[in-house]
Design an enzyme around this catalytic site. Structure first.
Site, PDB file in Angstrom:
ATOM      1  N   GLU A 212       0.795  -1.165   0.153  1.00 47.92           N
ATOM      2  CA  GLU A 212       0.120   0.239  -0.013  1.00 47.92           C
ATOM      3  C   GLU A 212       0.893   1.282   0.134  1.00 47.92           C
ATOM      4  O   GLU A 212       1.980   1.274   0.454  1.00 47.92           O
ATOM      5  CB  GLU A 212      -0.773   0.022   1.248  1.00 47.92           C
ATOM      6  CG  GLU A 212      -1.738  -1.521   1.513  1.00 47.92           C
ATOM      7  CD  GLU A 212      -2.370  -1.230   2.906  1.00 47.92           C
ATOM      8  OE1 GLU A 212      -2.455   0.099   3.530  1.00 47.92           O
ATOM      9  OE2 GLU A 212      -3.067  -2.033   3.167  1.00 47.92           O
TER      10      GLU A 212
ATOM     11  N   LYS B  95       2.308   4.555   1.523  1.00 48.42           N
ATOM     12  CA  LYS B  95       2.203   5.026   2.712  1.00 48.42           C
ATOM     13  C   LYS B  95       1.765   6.640   2.755  1.00 48.42           C
ATOM     14  O   LYS B  95       2.600   7.355   2.072  1.00 48.42           O
ATOM     15  CB  LYS B  95       3.513   5.133   3.274  1.00 48.42           C
ATOM     16  CG  LYS B  95       3.413   5.351   4.717  1.00 48.42           C
ATOM     17  CD  LYS B  95       4.691   4.907   5.581  1.00 48.42           C
ATOM     18  CE  LYS B  95       4.533   5.093   7.197  1.00 48.42           C
ATOM     19  NZ  LYS B  95       4.654   6.573   7.387  1.00 48.42           N
TER      20      LYS B  95
ATOM     21  N   ASP C 218       0.681  10.121   3.219  1.00 47.64           N
ATOM     22  CA  ASP C 218       1.465  11.495   4.211  1.00 47.64           C
ATOM     23  C   ASP C 218       0.423  12.396   4.754  1.00 47.64           C
ATOM     24  O   ASP C 218       0.173  13.418   4.030  1.00 47.64           O
ATOM     25  CB  ASP C 218       2.659  12.126   3.493  1.00 47.64           C
ATOM     26  CG  ASP C 218       3.715  12.691   4.319  1.00 47.64           C
ATOM     27  OD1 ASP C 218       3.662  12.386   5.584  1.00 47.64           O
ATOM     28  OD2 ASP C 218       4.612  13.259   3.750  1.00 47.64           O
TER      29      ASP C 218
ATOM     30  N   TYR D 129      -8.539   7.750   3.082  1.00 46.97           N
ATOM     31  CA  TYR D 129      -8.383   6.493   2.384  1.00 46.97           C
ATOM     32  C   TYR D 129      -8.421   5.515   3.711  1.00 46.97           C
ATOM     33  O   TYR D 129      -7.503   5.833   4.786  1.00 46.97           O
ATOM     34  CB  TYR D 129      -7.269   6.146   1.740  1.00 46.97           C
ATOM     35  CG  TYR D 129      -7.341   6.455   0.281  1.00 46.97           C
ATOM     36  CD1 TYR D 129      -8.546   6.443  -0.509  1.00 46.97           C
ATOM     37  CD2 TYR D 129      -6.143   7.138  -0.462  1.00 46.97           C
ATOM     38  CE1 TYR D 129      -8.643   6.693  -1.705  1.00 46.97           C
ATOM     39  CE2 TYR D 129      -6.148   7.479  -1.731  1.00 46.97           C
ATOM     40  CZ  TYR D 129      -7.451   7.315  -2.448  1.00 46.97           C
ATOM     41  OH  TYR D 129      -7.686   7.679  -3.777  1.00 46.97           O
TER      42      TYR D 129
ATOM     43  N   LYS E 172      10.588   3.150   3.577  1.00 52.31           N
ATOM     44  CA  LYS E 172      10.457   4.643   3.458  1.00 52.31           C
ATOM     45  C   LYS E 172      11.114   4.811   1.899  1.00 52.31           C
ATOM     46  O   LYS E 172      12.265   4.484   1.431  1.00 52.31           O
ATOM     47  CB  LYS E 172      10.915   5.449   4.251  1.00 52.31           C
ATOM     48  CG  LYS E 172      10.393   5.184   5.548  1.00 52.31           C
ATOM     49  CD  LYS E 172       9.010   5.760   5.725  1.00 52.31           C
ATOM     50  CE  LYS E 172       9.084   7.261   6.219  1.00 52.31           C
ATOM     51  NZ  LYS E 172       9.153   7.851   7.542  1.00 52.31           N
TER      52      LYS E 172
ATOM     53  N   CYS F 245      23.982  40.940 -17.628  1.00 55.96           N
ATOM     54  CA  CYS F 245      24.225  39.510 -17.781  1.00 55.96           C
ATOM     55  C   CYS F 245      25.458  39.109 -17.467  1.00 55.96           C
ATOM     56  O   CYS F 245      26.411  39.799 -18.048  1.00 55.96           O
ATOM     57  CB  CYS F 245      23.850  39.132 -19.187  1.00 55.96           C
ATOM     58  SG  CYS F 245      24.045  37.481 -19.796  1.00 55.96           S
TER      59      CYS F 245
ATOM     60  N   CYS G 112      27.234  37.774 -21.218  1.00 54.89           N
ATOM     61  CA  CYS G 112      27.457  38.666 -22.290  1.00 54.89           C
ATOM     62  C   CYS G 112      27.428  40.169 -21.908  1.00 54.89           C
ATOM     63  O   CYS G 112      27.811  40.848 -22.733  1.00 54.89           O
ATOM     64  CB  CYS G 112      26.507  38.145 -23.418  1.00 54.89           C
ATOM     65  SG  CYS G 112      24.792  38.859 -23.210  1.00 54.89           S
TER      66      CYS G 112
ATOM     67  N   CYS H 165      18.001  38.366 -19.999  1.00 53.20           N
ATOM     68  CA  CYS H 165      19.411  38.836 -20.633  1.00 53.20           C
ATOM     69  C   CYS H 165      18.825  39.308 -22.112  1.00 53.20           C
ATOM     70  O   CYS H 165      17.975  38.523 -22.621  1.00 53.20           O
ATOM     71  CB  CYS H 165      20.541  37.971 -20.821  1.00 53.20           C
ATOM     72  SG  CYS H 165      21.641  38.395 -22.180  1.00 53.20           S
TER      73      CYS H 165
ATOM     74  N   CYS I  40      24.559  36.240 -26.794  1.00 51.79           N
ATOM     75  CA  CYS I  40      24.820  35.879 -25.561  1.00 51.79           C
ATOM     76  C   CYS I  40      25.283  34.343 -25.688  1.00 51.79           C
ATOM     77  O   CYS I  40      24.604  33.550 -26.135  1.00 51.79           O
ATOM     78  CB  CYS I  40      23.672  36.011 -24.807  1.00 51.79           C
ATOM     79  SG  CYS I  40      23.994  35.325 -22.987  1.00 51.79           S
TER      80      CYS I  40
HETATM   81  S1  IVH Z   1      -1.053   0.723   8.813  1.00 50.73           S
HETATM   82  C1  IVH Z   1      -0.695  -1.347  12.460  1.00 50.73           C
HETATM   83  N1  IVH Z   1      -1.130   1.788   6.553  1.00 50.73           N
HETATM   84  O1  IVH Z   1       1.861   5.580   8.764  1.00 50.73           O
HETATM   85  C2  IVH Z   1      -0.665  -0.460  11.655  1.00 50.73           C
HETATM   86  N2  IVH Z   1      -0.402   3.054   7.956  1.00 50.73           N
HETATM   87  O2  IVH Z   1       4.016   5.216  10.723  1.00 50.73           O
HETATM   88  C3  IVH Z   1      -0.718   0.834  11.499  1.00 50.73           C
HETATM   89  N3  IVH Z   1       0.282   5.336   7.291  1.00 50.73           N
HETATM   90  O3  IVH Z   1       0.320   6.077  12.107  1.00 50.73           O
HETATM   91  C4  IVH Z   1      -0.622   1.814  10.284  1.00 50.73           C
HETATM   92  N4  IVH Z   1      -0.468   4.991   5.030  1.00 50.73           N
HETATM   93  O4  IVH Z   1      -0.626   7.353   9.880  1.00 50.73           O
HETATM   94  C5  IVH Z   1      -0.776   1.946   7.652  1.00 50.73           C
HETATM   95  N5  IVH Z   1      -1.270   2.266   4.182  1.00 50.73           N
HETATM   96  C6  IVH Z   1      -0.958   2.545   5.316  1.00 50.73           C
HETATM   97  C7  IVH Z   1      -0.766   3.862   5.822  1.00 50.73           C
HETATM   98  C8  IVH Z   1      -0.061   4.216   7.187  1.00 50.73           C
HETATM   99  C9  IVH Z   1       0.092   5.941   5.998  1.00 50.73           C
HETATM  100  C10 IVH Z   1       0.466   6.267   8.473  1.00 50.73           C
HETATM  101  C11 IVH Z   1      -0.248   6.055   9.617  1.00 50.73           C
HETATM  102  C12 IVH Z   1       0.463   5.525  10.564  1.00 50.73           C
HETATM  103  C13 IVH Z   1       1.886   5.606  10.270  1.00 50.73           C
HETATM  104  C14 IVH Z   1       2.904   4.716  10.922  1.00 50.73           C
END
Ligand code: IVH
Length: 674
Positions: free
Chosen positions: A114, A116, A118, A224, A315, A409, A412, A427, A433
């Site tokens: 999935e 991650k 932000d 999500y 990450k 410039c 030139c 310029c 130039c």
């Molecule tokens: S699972 C027990 N899935 O990342 C598992 N977390 O560093 C708990 N986050 O606090 C989290 N996308 O805010 C999970 N697809 C994802 C995520 C996700 C973002 C964030 C979430 C969590 C933090 C952990």
């Protein structure tokens, strides 16, 4: 009250829920927005007439509550955990082997992978399908009750879809602000002199933690879900992926990038793929989360302290880091744009070491109040040029001087122009130039300009790189020997190119003007200039006031033209072109300097009556050739009236306005007076 009203209201609510689901969860709306609004307004009207029928889960009840004075605390029945991180392939391998060891098996492990997201984690509790509260993660055990804010988010259903939701369903997921909404919000904040958010994550957190839900409602937040908290009354599916599909069926949005994968290599290619697409996604992500798919295996693996053993965050390289500005230089781009560039203490960001970052332009420097010596946040996202995002707040310990733009410039020495309302400084030595050479020559040779057959972009690059030409004029000094010595250029092609160069020596005036590459002078402006001024010297000596009279030329373009012809180096190149035999529409006058070619250059003249030795058209051509403007009627703007025999009304008007009247002889002597 007629039962049918109640039914009508419930039907409208169902329709609206369904269409929200199609729009926010499936991303596949059935109806246009206007139709949704129509249904919504019908419901509003019915509820206004029958307030006793309003329920908390009605789609009209998203923003209702008054501002809070503080957030209540909410205890999470099951703690909201965080994730362990890995930053490299080796660390990911180690995680995988630990899993296999714990499970005592060498079988490939199946994961969901999935993005991650932000943003910030949120827990939504539904009882009998109704949203009862939403809480932030807080410290993992206790969060804040942000229900009234979350209710304003259209992607969060107030009531779950389907007939048979669990008695209690706690859904967990991420609230985030899509990039476009973030940019839009910051642009607005900038215009209103309000504080901007540093990044979409801060924007999401800041927007959700508002005591006034009306403010949250105005922010483009999305959601999500990615997991569960407590579930009562009904068992859900046996794999994480299937559970997510069930959540989707309940009307909850699930990210559609989520995939089921087997084994470590599949995880790594998923990671690479998303890393490459990171910038194209509509939301920020900072890595990938892999989760063991089978719930049974998750249960066997369990938890360590505050993170599950069955999941890991892989990450991405950070896109922002802190560095210090050592110096600011100015770079001239291929189109003449002068860009301030920060020289930085080297910093590892976005996967590479960065020691230069763009400051964009002077407006940005002033807006961000950046100075040499400042600690700054450097951002490198994908293949985009690294940039200085902002000064680290509170990091400036002493007074530092403001950064100043150059006047000339650095390459030139031509004047740098920065027109009002334009952020970019440029310029003006376009033809000469060094930084702009290759582009200027490519443009000069292009089909709509001098149309030099066989002189493609690659060949121009090669000629410039090998210093065989410095300016467009040098093209006409090329010899068959020099050309034939180039890579992939035989005698035949060399001869063809020389013939094409020869053929290009008689351009129409408009082509020649266009070929010079004056900023914002495209084909049609070049044509207008040619039609108006008739000869090249007339264009060259045209004043700002004359230029803005020409169709489609405003003050900006007029200023570009004036500035262009004021650069000594540009005039040198033009001179060399004429010396090399360029004849513009039969007019080929060497341009010695940028002084007006005659006393009449730049003046506005009206011709009237019969002249002794030439027709009025001939006189007009002579005047145009030195850059005078010939107009049809006398006004206060007229400098001279050239009067012959039987001059009528125009002469009378000139006398009335006090405009100087000259005859043919005077004109001829003025024409040769420099
Ligand atoms: S699972 C027990 N899935 O990342 C598992 N977390 O560093 C708990 N986050 O606090 C989290 N996308 O805010 C999970 N697809 C994802 C995520 C996700 C973002 C964030 C979430 C969590 C933090 C952990």
């Amino acid at each position: 009250m007629p039962a049918s009203i109640e039914k009508q209201i419930e039907k409208l609510r169902e329709q609206l829920r369904y269409h929200s689901y199609k729009y926010y969860v499936l991303d596949d709306p059935d109806i246009p927005d206007a139709e949704y609004d129509r249904l919504y307004n019908q419901l509003v009207a019915l509820e206004e007439a029958h307030p006793e029928l309003i329920t908390a889960d009605s789609p009209t009840q998203r923003i209702g509550s008054k501002p809070l004075t503080a957030f209540e605390q909410i205890q999470h029945e099951i703690p909201m955990l965080s994730l362990d991180n890995v930053f490299s392939e080796d660390e990911l391998q180690a995680f995988y082997h630990r899993l296999q060891e714990r499970l005592n098996s060498h079988d490939e492990i199946e994961f969901t992978a999935e993005p991650k997201l932000d943003g910030l984690a949120i827990s939504l509790r539904y009882e009998k399908g109704l949203l009862v509260y939403a809480a932030t993660r807080g410290d993992g055990f206790t969060g804040e009750n942000v229900t009234q804010n979350v209710r304003t988010m259209h992607s969060v259903p107030l009531r779950l879809l389907g007939e048979n939701p669990p008695a209690v369903l706690e859904v967990r997921g991420e609230v985030f602000m899509p990039k476009a909404g973030f940019e839009k919000h910051n642009k607005q904040a900038r215009e209103n002199g309000e504080k901007e958010f540093a990044n979409p994550r801060n924007a999401a957190a800041g927007s959700l933690r508002q005591l006034d839900p009306a403010i949250t409602a105005s922010r483009p937040l999305s959601f999500y879900c990615y997991g569960l908290g407590i579930v009562e009354g009904r068992a859900l599916a046996k794999t994480h992926y299937q559970i997510l599909q069930q959540l989707k069926d309940f009307g909850l949005p699930v990210c559609d990038e989520i995939k089921v994968l087997s084994g470590i290599n599949a995880c790594l290619s998923y990671y690479e793929n998303l890393l490459n697409r990171r910038d194209a996604l509509s939301y920020d992500i900072d890595g990938i989360v892999y989760k063991v798919n089978a719930i049974e295996l998750q249960e066997r693996l369990g938890f360590v302290s505050r993170a599950p053993r069955w999941a890991i965050a892989h990450k991405f390289p950070a896109q922002e880091e802190i560095s210090r500005i050592l110096e600011v230089d100015f770079q001239v781009g291929r189109t003449g744009a002068v860009t301030p560039v920060a020289r930085l203490e080297p910093v590892f960001v976005g996967g590479v070491t960065v020691s230069n970052a763009t400051l964009h332009n002077m407006d940005e420097i002033r807006r961000k109040d950046i100075r040499v010596g400042d600690q700054v946040i450097v951002r490198r996202a994908g293949d985009v040029i690294p940039e200085v995002v902002r000064v680290v707040p509170g990091s400036r310990k002493q007074q530092l001087p403001e950064i100043q733009m150059l006047t000339h410039c650095p390459v030139c020495k031509s004047l740098i122009e920065q027109l009002e309302g334009e952020a970019v400084a440029r310029c003006t030595g376009g033809l000469y130039c060094r930084a702009q050479r290759a582009e200027a020559i490519k443009h000069f040779a292009s089909r709509k300009a001098m149309d030099i057959d066989g002189l493609g972009d690659k060949l121009v690059e090669q000629l410039v790189e090998q210093k065989l030409i410095n300016t467009a004029a040098d093209l006409y000094q090329l010899t068959a020997d020099t050309l034939a010595s180039l890579e992939r250029m035989g005698n035949k092609s060399a001869a063809n190119l020389l013939a094409a160069l020869e053929k290009s020596k008689h351009p129409s005036l408009s082509r020649f003007i266009y070929a010079l590459g004056i900023r914002e002078v495209g084909e049609s402006t070049a044509l207008n200039l040619a039609n108006e001024f008739k000869t090249f010297p007339a264009v060259q000596h045209a004043t700002f006031d004359q230029l803005i009279e020409v169709e489609d030329i405003g003050p900006v373009v007029a200023q570009h033209i004036v500035n262009f012809f004021q650069q000594r180096h540009n005039l040198e190149v033009i001179n060399q072109l004429f010396a090399a035999g360029i004849e513009v529409q039969g007019v080929s006058q060497a341009i010695s300097d940028n002084q007006p070619a005659s006393e009449l250059s730049g003046k506005t003249v009206v011709i009237t009556g019969t002249l002794p030795s030439m027709s009025r058209d001939e006189a007009k051509d002579k005047l145009l050739a030195v850059g005078a403007k010939v107009t049809g009627s006398v006004s206060a703007k007229t400098d001279y009236v050239l009067a012959g025999d039987k001059a009528g009304l125009k002469l009378t008007k000139a006398e009335k306005l006090g405009v100087q009247i000259i005859d043919e002889d005077t004109m001829l002597s003025m024409l040769s007076n420099k």
